[in-house]
Design an enzyme around this catalytic site. Structure first.
Site, mmCIF file in Angstrom:
data_model
loop_
_atom_site.group_PDB
_atom_site.id
_atom_site.type_symbol
_atom_site.label_atom_id
_atom_site.label_comp_id
_atom_site.label_asym_id
_atom_site.label_seq_id
_atom_site.Cartn_x
_atom_site.Cartn_y
_atom_site.Cartn_z
ATOM 1 C CB SER A 96 -0.966 -0.028 1.182
ATOM 2 O OG SER A 96 -1.963 0.953 1.060
ATOM 3 C CG ASP A 233 -2.492 3.930 -1.411
ATOM 4 O OD1 ASP A 233 -3.283 3.822 -2.376
ATOM 5 O OD2 ASP A 233 -2.624 3.266 -0.365
ATOM 6 C CG ASP A 235 -3.040 -0.748 -2.324
ATOM 7 O OD1 ASP A 235 -2.772 0.393 -1.910
ATOM 8 O OD2 ASP A 235 -3.714 -1.565 -1.673
ATOM 9 C CG ASP A 237 -5.693 0.845 -0.085
ATOM 10 O OD1 ASP A 237 -4.847 1.726 -0.352
ATOM 11 O OD2 ASP A 237 -5.647 0.168 0.961
#
Length: 452
Positions: A96, A233, A235, A237
């Site tokens: 992440s 960020d 990934d 999410d």
């Protein structure tokens, strides 16, 4: 927090604690836990992601699991693909917003919700006992390559209603979101300017999409006169937002705005957030018919409460949002589309933000060895009683002390060897006074823990 899994799956420094050997065992454990079926696997752009993926997939195949390899994929795409391909689980190889030397393994259930601590504990038990299922050569699983991007974008476009076109600057942070987020905005009919859109594990900026890391995004929004800037960020999410004036919108403010919009869009209802969210959300939503429910930090806790209470929206003051009408996976990409829809229906963010009550929020990280965290928290609870005059103590996740004028949350990170302090007050002076006191208290607790 378990031996391997923290608040967001496994997240460790690569080739130190997170090794191919551990990834293999996680794959074996997950396949053993499921017994049979299909698992979607996606990765972020980190240099170690392919290595970790192949080890994990080997473990899954050894237990007879069919693997749908979607390759480079932001976390939201993995969550979407689980349902698209009727899979029994999904795995994202990502750390992440952590630094590039980290990576992680996060497991999702068939509904796109992160594995709960109970399920992760069962995986840990299988790993520790090495009670792995192993199939014969005739039953070894197979790998199917798939690309769900077009279906994701098509489905997302059907959910968003725009009457106008907007100029949107998308900063993907060189992460996995770069292969989806700008393209979704373009399919919505917007003019898109992309920043840091080349996928690479050598990140140009800090991955957490906050005020400090988004200077370039703010500058570009101002220079081109864009309507909004969207950032992610590693990934995707998470979402960070820059308004039409080129100013970063505080997480707390943006959380309040989008939660209010979701209530307007779907009707009055419950909004789930975490213990580190401040007063503004309650104050903004109450007159709009929203009821705020707080839970532990982490998207799995938010998703669980959403499914339990039937909420209209869930989000953390870190830019992690869950839109239950779309999926139970945190999704910064779909969130970006919702932000543009909100602008289309309600007006510029710079104007909307004026309606959100403002408090002063401060956050700090203090290094703390993982093995000392539990002891440190016990000491903090005693020291807090001696050093602060508070009315309530909430301990569902860390320790939050509060009264009508301020609150402080002491919480051990579930992904890094640090203690987090988050606090809020009505004035800057009071907030700084509280942080000075809280910082000293945490450092004292760490020193006492080292000596005991």
């Amino acid at each position: 927090m378990g031996k391997y899994f923290g608040t967001s799956g496994i997240r460790e420094v690569v080739n130190e604690k997170l090794t191919p050997e551990l990834a293999l065992k996680v794959g074996l454990a997950l396949g053993t836990y499921l017994g049979e079926g299909r698992v979607v696997v996606g990765i972020d752009t980190r240099t170690s992601s392919e290595m970790i993926k192949h080890a994990l997939v080997s473990g899954l195949l050894a237990t007879g699991i069919e693997v749908v390899d979607i390759g480079l994929a932001p976390t939201p795409l993995t969550g979407f693909a689980i349902k698209l391909y009727n899979a029994d689980a999904g795995v994202t190889i990502t750390a992440s917003h952590n630094p590039p030397n980290y990576n992680g393994i996060k497991v999702w259930d068939r509904n796109g919700m992160a594995y709960t601590p109970d399920k992760e504990s069962e995986l840990e038990r299988i790993i520790e006992e090495e009670t792995f299922k192993r199939v014969s050569w005739m039953e070894i699983g197979e790998v199917i390559k798939a690309d769900p991007k077009k279906e994701y974008i098509k489905n997302a476009v059907e959910q968003i209603n725009l009457e106008n076109s907007y100029t949107v600057v998308v900063d993907s942070g060189n992460g996995a979101g770069s292969i989806v987020s700008p393209y979704l905005q373009r399919e919505l009919g917007n003019k898109v300017i992309s920043l840091n859109s080349h996928p690479t594990g050598f990140f140009v900026r800090e991955l957490e999409p906050n005020r400090k890391s988004l200077d370039m995004l703010s500058k570009v929004v101002r220079e081109v006169g864009a309507d909004v800037g969207i950032a992610h960020d590693g990934d995707a999410d998470r979402i960070g937002v820059v308004d039409d004036q080129g100013n970063f919108v505080d997480y707390e403010v943006m959380l309040s705005l989008i939660a209010g919009y979701m209530i307007e869009k779907y009707g009055k209802g419950k909004v789930v957030t975490t213990v580190d969210a401040g007063f503004a959300l309650d104050d903004y939503l109450k007159p709009r018919g929203g009821e705020v429910i707080r839970t532990k930090v982490g998207d799995v806790a938010v998703a669980y409460e959403l499914s339990k209470h039937g909420g209209v929206f869930g989000g953390e003051p870190s830019g992690t949002w869950i839109i239950p009408q779309w999926n139970l996976t945190p999704d910064g990409i779909f969130a970006g589309a919702l932000v543009v829809e909100m602008i289309d229906k309600l007006g510029p963010i710079s104007e909307l933000a004026k309606e959100v009550p403002r408090y002063v929020t401060l956050r700090e990280k203090i290094p703390c060895p993982n093995e000392l965290k539990q002891k440190v928290m016990r000491i903090i609870e005693k020291l807090a009683l001696q050093n602060f005059e508070y009315k309530n103590l909430i301990d569902i996740d860390g320790i939050r002390i509060e009264n009508e004028e301020w609150w402080i949350l002491f919480r051990p990170s579930g992904t890094e060897p640090i203690m987090r302090i988050t606090l809020e007050a009505h004035t800057k002076e009071k907030a700084e006074e509280l942080m000075k006191k809280a910082r000293g208290l945490v450092k004292e607790a760490i020193e006492k823990a080292k000596l005991s």
